[in-house]
Design an enzyme around this catalytic site. Structure first.
Site, PDB file in Angstrom:
ATOM      1  N   PRO A  42      11.889  44.944  31.960  1.00  0.00           N
ATOM      2  CG  PRO A  42      10.068  46.065  33.021  1.00  0.00           C
ATOM      3  CD  PRO A  42      10.767  45.996  31.777  1.00  0.00           C
ATOM      4  CG  ASP A  65      22.827  39.588  32.895  1.00  0.00           C
ATOM      5  OD1 ASP A  65      23.795  39.108  32.602  1.00  0.00           O
ATOM      6  OD2 ASP A  65      22.413  40.705  32.615  1.00  0.00           O
ATOM      7  CE  LYS A  87      27.644  39.685  39.297  1.00  0.00           C
ATOM      8  NZ  LYS A  87      27.488  40.819  39.973  1.00  0.00           N
ATOM      9  CG  MET A 199      21.197  46.018  41.659  1.00  0.00           C
ATOM     10  SD  MET A 199      22.936  46.179  41.299  1.00  0.00           S
ATOM     11  CE  MET A 199      23.194  47.789  40.721  1.00  0.00           C
TER      12      MET A 199
HETATM   13  N1  SAH Z   1      19.817  46.966  33.902  1.00  0.00           N
HETATM   14  C1  SAH Z   1      18.825  46.804  34.676  1.00  0.00           C
HETATM   15  C2  SAH Z   1      19.236  46.954  36.041  1.00  0.00           C
HETATM   16  C3  SAH Z   1      20.010  45.958  36.553  1.00  0.00           C
HETATM   17  S1  SAH Z   1      20.645  45.959  38.027  1.00  0.00           S
HETATM   18  C4  SAH Z   1      17.519  47.918  34.436  1.00  0.00           C
HETATM   19  O1  SAH Z   1      17.702  48.888  33.546  1.00  0.00           O
HETATM   20  O2  SAH Z   1      16.487  47.577  34.926  1.00  0.00           O
HETATM   21  C5  SAH Z   1      19.554  44.894  38.796  1.00  0.00           C
HETATM   22  C6  SAH Z   1      18.737  45.489  39.616  1.00  0.00           C
HETATM   23  O3  SAH Z   1      17.493  45.997  39.055  1.00  0.00           O
HETATM   24  C7  SAH Z   1      17.773  44.639  40.749  1.00  0.00           C
HETATM   25  O4  SAH Z   1      18.711  44.281  42.041  1.00  0.00           O
HETATM   26  C8  SAH Z   1      16.482  45.173  41.120  1.00  0.00           C
HETATM   27  O5  SAH Z   1      16.526  46.373  41.956  1.00  0.00           O
HETATM   28  C9  SAH Z   1      16.136  45.882  39.758  1.00  0.00           C
HETATM   29  N2  SAH Z   1      15.363  45.264  38.925  1.00  0.00           N
HETATM   30  C10 SAH Z   1      15.579  44.499  37.684  1.00  0.00           C
HETATM   31  N3  SAH Z   1      14.409  43.839  37.426  1.00  0.00           N
HETATM   32  C11 SAH Z   1      13.492  44.202  38.087  1.00  0.00           C
HETATM   33  C12 SAH Z   1      12.142  43.681  38.241  1.00  0.00           C
HETATM   34  N4  SAH Z   1      11.433  43.090  37.262  1.00  0.00           N
HETATM   35  N5  SAH Z   1      11.391  44.134  39.234  1.00  0.00           N
HETATM   36  C13 SAH Z   1      12.072  44.921  40.330  1.00  0.00           C
HETATM   37  N6  SAH Z   1      13.406  45.207  40.270  1.00  0.00           N
HETATM   38  C14 SAH Z   1      14.031  44.968  39.534  1.00  0.00           C
END
Ligand code: SAH
Length: 288
Positions: A42, A65, A87, A199
């Site tokens: 994260p 990304d 993006k 998301m």
């Molecule tokens: N593959 C990623 C998710 C990608 S979709 C995973 O497994 O975490 C992107 C979404 O993930 C964001 O819109 C948000 O809802 C969430 N996200 C990703 N990183 C985050 C973070 N550090 N804190 C909170 N939400 C996060």
């Protein structure tokens, strides 16, 4: 390369050098290209796996990304080429098709390509599509799992997603765009479980309306976790009824996720001052 350098064209020299290197690599047949599909967690670099770190250091080129922090990218080989395929708001957005083809092309020149993704590559990351395209092109792929944002955020906020007696299941879901109408809202609104929305910051009103329509009480605990595990992490704790006003006043930043369930009440709100401010300013504006 020399000619470009002499004429002051550093970018051209870089490009020419890269071409020569790639050609010699392929000519030597030394190495077939391959792709590492790496989940980097994260955001906190300490949450990288050892394998993620090793492969980052082997890769010749990094496709990442927008949300992958510099603190993680800087663990890659210093001379690796970096390509941002994320993006960014307002800027040109690369299509998934473009990214797929770029991955294939890079690997076909014999390079070791790290495809770096936040969280886990297979949780809402479109890693599955990339894997499929690479397989069809006959390119070897190593998949490195990562801590998905929902798990990282829950751990960071002290929310036990499947606490015995309160939650028997956890669902990871996205309520964006076209997908949201086909969600099984009655199932998501059933008791004794935790639902993690990815998301979905822009869909909060819709999510709340659906969950309440399908029977969840207004008092149902929720937590919003913004930039989980980042230095700027913010945790907002609320209830379903108060969430829309809170979210409006909070000026949520990306990335954010929403946790709905009894266990959300256990969130340790370290950023509580920010949360209170947001709530007060929302109430001050006459929020519900
Ligand atoms: N593959 C990623 C998710 C990608 S979709 C995973 O497994 O975490 C992107 C979404 O993930 C964001 O819109 C948000 O809802 C969430 N996200 C990703 N990183 C985050 C973070 N550090 N804190 C909170 N939400 C996060």
């Amino acid at each position: 390369v020399a000619a470009s350098l002499v004429s002051g064209n550093a970018a051209g020299a870089d490009e020419a050098m890269q071409r020569v290197l790639d050609q010699s690599r392929v000519a030597a047949g030394a190495q077939q290209g391959e792709v590492y599909l790496i989940g980097v967690g994260p955001g906190d670099p300490d949450l990288l796996t050892l394998r993620a770190q090793q492969l980052l250091q082997q890769a010749d080129v990094i496709l990442h990304d927008r949300l992958v922090p510099e603190a993680i990218l800087s663990r890659a080989r210093r001379d690796a080429e970096r390509i941002n395929v994320g993006k960014s708001p307002g800027a040109h957005e690369h299509t998934q098709e473009y990214i797929n083809q770029l991955l294939v092309k890079q690997a076909q020149t014999g390079r070791r390509v790290a495809r770096v993704k936040g969280g886990d590559p297979f949780i809402f990351g479109r890693g599955g599509e990339e894997l499929q395209v690479l397989r069809e092109a006959g390119i070897p792929v190593v998949v490195v799992p990562g801590i998905t944002a929902g798990l990282g955020a829950a751990a960071s906020a002290g929310i036990p997603l499947t606490l015995r007696g309160q939650s028997q299941a956890v669902t990871l879901v996205t309520a964006t765009g076209a997908n949201s109408s086909s969600l099984n809202w009655p199932a998501l609104a059933s008791p004794q479980q935790t639902v993690v929305f990815y998301m979905s910051a822009a869909q909060i009103d819709h999510i709340v309306a659906q969950l309440r329509t399908h029977g969840l009480p207004g008092a149902q605990p929720v937590a919003l976790i913004e930039r989980a595990t980042w230095p700027q992490e913010r945790i907002l704790k609320s209830t379903l009824a108060e969430l829309p006003a809170l979210a409006r006043g909070a000026g949520l930043l990306s990335p954010t996720l929403l946790i709905v369930g009894e266990v959300a009440a256990l969130a340790q709100v370290r950023g509580w001052i920010a949360g209170q401010d947001a709530l007060q300013s929302a109430q001050g504006k006459g929020g519900e």
